[in-house]
Design an enzyme around this catalytic site. Structure first.
Site, PDB file in Angstrom:
ATOM      1  N   PHE A 158     -12.176  -5.953   0.002  1.00  0.00           N
ATOM      2  CA  PHE A 158     -11.842  -7.052  -0.910  1.00  0.00           C
ATOM      3  C   PHE A 158     -10.380  -6.958  -1.384  1.00  0.00           C
ATOM      4  O   PHE A 158      -9.578  -7.867  -1.160  1.00  0.00           O
ATOM      5  CB  PHE A 158     -12.857  -7.021  -2.066  1.00  0.00           C
ATOM      6  CG  PHE A 158     -12.381  -7.583  -3.357  1.00  0.00           C
ATOM      7  CD1 PHE A 158     -11.907  -8.880  -3.444  1.00  0.00           C
ATOM      8  CD2 PHE A 158     -12.421  -6.806  -4.518  1.00  0.00           C
ATOM      9  CE1 PHE A 158     -11.468  -9.394  -4.650  1.00  0.00           C
ATOM     10  CE2 PHE A 158     -11.999  -7.309  -5.719  1.00  0.00           C
ATOM     11  CZ  PHE A 158     -11.508  -8.605  -5.792  1.00  0.00           C
ATOM     12  N   ILE A 159      -9.986  -5.831  -1.967  1.00  0.00           N
ATOM     13  CA  ILE A 159      -8.606  -5.720  -2.475  1.00  0.00           C
ATOM     14  C   ILE A 159      -7.626  -5.538  -1.308  1.00  0.00           C
ATOM     15  O   ILE A 159      -6.559  -6.160  -1.271  1.00  0.00           O
ATOM     16  CB  ILE A 159      -8.457  -4.543  -3.475  1.00  0.00           C
ATOM     17  CG1 ILE A 159      -9.439  -4.710  -4.642  1.00  0.00           C
ATOM     18  CG2 ILE A 159      -7.022  -4.447  -3.997  1.00  0.00           C
ATOM     19  CD1 ILE A 159      -9.475  -3.534  -5.621  1.00  0.00           C
ATOM     20  N   ASP A 196      -9.946   0.195   8.896  1.00  0.00           N
ATOM     21  CA  ASP A 196     -11.146  -0.002   8.070  1.00  0.00           C
ATOM     22  C   ASP A 196     -12.362   0.257   8.954  1.00  0.00           C
ATOM     23  O   ASP A 196     -12.416  -0.213  10.085  1.00  0.00           O
ATOM     24  CB  ASP A 196     -11.171  -1.441   7.541  1.00  0.00           C
ATOM     25  CG  ASP A 196     -12.089  -1.602   6.336  1.00  0.00           C
ATOM     26  OD1 ASP A 196     -11.613  -2.083   5.302  1.00  0.00           O
ATOM     27  OD2 ASP A 196     -13.284  -1.260   6.449  1.00  0.00           O
ATOM     28  N   GLY A 212     -16.117  -3.015   3.828  1.00  0.00           N
ATOM     29  CA  GLY A 212     -15.237  -4.161   4.120  1.00  0.00           C
ATOM     30  C   GLY A 212     -15.894  -5.058   5.156  1.00  0.00           C
ATOM     31  O   GLY A 212     -16.999  -4.788   5.615  1.00  0.00           O
ATOM     32  N   LEU A 248      -6.643   2.789   0.168  1.00  0.00           N
ATOM     33  CA  LEU A 248      -7.703   2.095  -0.572  1.00  0.00           C
ATOM     34  C   LEU A 248      -9.084   2.453  -0.053  1.00  0.00           C
ATOM     35  O   LEU A 248     -10.089   2.133  -0.697  1.00  0.00           O
ATOM     36  CB  LEU A 248      -7.520   0.567  -0.472  1.00  0.00           C
ATOM     37  CG  LEU A 248      -6.573  -0.100  -1.481  1.00  0.00           C
ATOM     38  CD1 LEU A 248      -5.124   0.283  -1.215  1.00  0.00           C
ATOM     39  CD2 LEU A 248      -6.719  -1.610  -1.426  1.00  0.00           C
ATOM     40  N   THR A 270     -16.549  10.923   1.361  1.00  0.00           N
ATOM     41  CA  THR A 270     -15.555   9.921   1.782  1.00  0.00           C
ATOM     42  C   THR A 270     -14.333   9.980   0.884  1.00  0.00           C
ATOM     43  O   THR A 270     -13.199  10.007   1.360  1.00  0.00           O
ATOM     44  CB  THR A 270     -16.153   8.487   1.677  1.00  0.00           C
ATOM     45  OG1 THR A 270     -17.350   8.448   2.407  1.00  0.00           O
ATOM     46  CG2 THR A 270     -15.194   7.430   2.169  1.00  0.00           C
ATOM     47  N   TYR A 309     -18.525   9.815  -8.814  1.00  0.00           N
ATOM     48  CA  TYR A 309     -17.461   8.879  -8.434  1.00  0.00           C
ATOM     49  C   TYR A 309     -16.194   9.195  -9.223  1.00  0.00           C
ATOM     50  O   TYR A 309     -15.109   9.365  -8.646  1.00  0.00           O
ATOM     51  CB  TYR A 309     -17.940   7.444  -8.688  1.00  0.00           C
ATOM     52  CG  TYR A 309     -16.942   6.368  -8.361  1.00  0.00           C
ATOM     53  CD1 TYR A 309     -16.189   6.419  -7.189  1.00  0.00           C
ATOM     54  CD2 TYR A 309     -16.767   5.273  -9.198  1.00  0.00           C
ATOM     55  CE1 TYR A 309     -15.281   5.412  -6.880  1.00  0.00           C
ATOM     56  CE2 TYR A 309     -15.872   4.276  -8.896  1.00  0.00           C
ATOM     57  CZ  TYR A 309     -15.130   4.348  -7.741  1.00  0.00           C
ATOM     58  OH  TYR A 309     -14.230   3.346  -7.442  1.00  0.00           O
ATOM     59  N   LYS A 345     -12.733  10.772  -7.557  1.00  0.00           N
ATOM     60  CA  LYS A 345     -11.446  10.070  -7.654  1.00  0.00           C
ATOM     61  C   LYS A 345     -10.445  10.890  -8.464  1.00  0.00           C
ATOM     62  O   LYS A 345      -9.241  10.843  -8.206  1.00  0.00           O
ATOM     63  CB  LYS A 345     -11.615   8.668  -8.248  1.00  0.00           C
ATOM     64  CG  LYS A 345     -12.409   7.695  -7.386  1.00  0.00           C
ATOM     65  CD  LYS A 345     -11.865   7.528  -5.970  1.00  0.00           C
ATOM     66  CE  LYS A 345     -10.609   6.701  -5.895  1.00  0.00           C
ATOM     67  NZ  LYS A 345     -10.204   6.457  -4.477  1.00  0.00           N
TER      68      LYS A 345
END
Ligand code: UDP
Length: 330
Positions: free
Chosen positions: A11-12, A31, A36, A76, A95, A149, A153
């Site tokens: 999306f982004i 990707d 996605g 991303l 991931t 999460y 990050k």
């Protein structure tokens, strides 16, 4: 310039690719289509300056080629969305950490500039708002998957900062706050596409908890403005920047607004967190960014109002549902 975007069919990522093509750059994306979709880049595929690879960042041979070729890397590619994180914690942790390690290792070899996208989730359960980049983070215990999460990050952030401090790889981090806009789908739990689809199809609008929790939504056009500005800035190395909208709205107000804007007869229903996610699920009560730092760096201000953002998302969802032959309220 040559730009590499990992997660470029997301999306982004797809909006970012579009922006760099508009700026006259050559854009390469990679990707694996895990979250996605080709539909997000369908309109870019014929662009002469656009190249796409449907592959994983873990294909290090391909990634080495791409990093070598490009001047700037936007990383991303990540496991995103609370639903996905709750359902697949192993995938989330692996991931998020492994892909960032690969990107940074390759960037070091080739001495390339890297922007890592992080998330407002890293602030965790912190209650004092607005959140500043140097605030303490407050997470729950490790048996609550949601916090994996934030933690994964945060490791990405530590690593990116370490690569700058210790090895002088030019890295920078953007912490994105609830980015929304056309092309976002509700499948991974994101609230606005969920509510809009529910409202347009006559399904129950599902407010989790009592709806008093609030968020500041960021339109993807504003997020892209910030990402491009931060990535290009020579003084941003090793720094973290909040990127967000500043208009705070409760989830119940959001449900009511979407119901009204779509003219929907869908009932708004309250679902306990234990049913929506799992027993003992911990939500973030408020999430408000302090954007002083990014404003000072590049003059960033949100430009798209919540109302205008919702209009663009409703229009996008209507078109998608019509294409799928789903009955849509007019
Ligand atoms: N939420 C909701 N109904 C939904 C999906 C999400 O009430 O169908 C709530 C969710 O519990 C959270 C807020 O909306 O309080 C934002 O959720 P989202 O997953 O979009 O983002 P995040 O939790 O990461 O801020």
């Amino acid at each position: 310039m040559k730009i590499l975007i990992t997660g470029g069919a997301g999306f982004i990522g797809s909006h970012l690719a579009e922006r760099h093509l508009d700026l006259g750059d050559e854009v390469y994306i990679i990707d694996d289509l895990s979250t996605g979709s080709i539909a997000n880049i369908q309109h870019l595929k014929i662009h002469p300056q656009f190249t796409y690879h449907i592959d994983s960042v873990t294909n290090t041979h391909l990634m080495a080629e791409l990093v070598d070729l490009c001047d700037v890397i936007y990383h991303l590619a990540a496991a995103v969305g609370v639903r996905l994180i709750m359902d697949s914690p192993v995938r989330t942790i692996e991931t998020n950490i492994r892909c960032t390690e690969i990107v940074l290792e390759l960037a070091e070899t080739k001495r390339k500039r890297v922007l890592i996208t992080s998330t407002s989730e890293v602030y965790g359960k912190r209650e004092q708002v607005p959140f500043r980049e140097d605030d303490d983070m407050v997470w729950g215990p490790t048996n609550k998957s949601r916090w994996s999460y934030a933690c994964s990050k945060a490791i990405d952030e530590f690593l990116a900062i370490a690569y700058w401090k210790e090895r002088k790889v030019p890295t920078v981090i953007a912490r994105l706050f609830n980015t929304v806009g056309p092309r976002q789908i509700g499948q991974y739990g994101m609230v606005i596409p969920n509510f809009v689809t529910q409202a347009l199809t006559g399904a129950d609008i599902t407010v989790f908890g009592d709806g008093s929790q609030s968020r500041c939504f960021t339109h993807v056009n504003d997020a892209v403005n910030a990402l491009v500005g931060i990535a290009a800035h020579p003084e941003a190395n090793g720094e973290v920047y909040n990127v967000g909208g500043t208009h705070e709205v409760t989830i119940l107000e959001l449900a009511e607004r979407i119901k009204q804007m779509t003219g929907s007869h869908s009932p708004i229903v309250f679902i306990p967190y234990s049913t929506a996610y799992e027993a003992g699920f911990e939500d973030m009560v408020r999430r408000v960014p302090d954007i002083t730092k990014v404003n000072k760096l590049i003059g960033y201000e949100p430009t798209v109002s919540l109302q205008a953002g919702l209009e663009s998302i409703i229009e996008d969802q209507r078109a998608r549902l019509r294409k799928r032959g789903v009955l849509v309220r007019v």
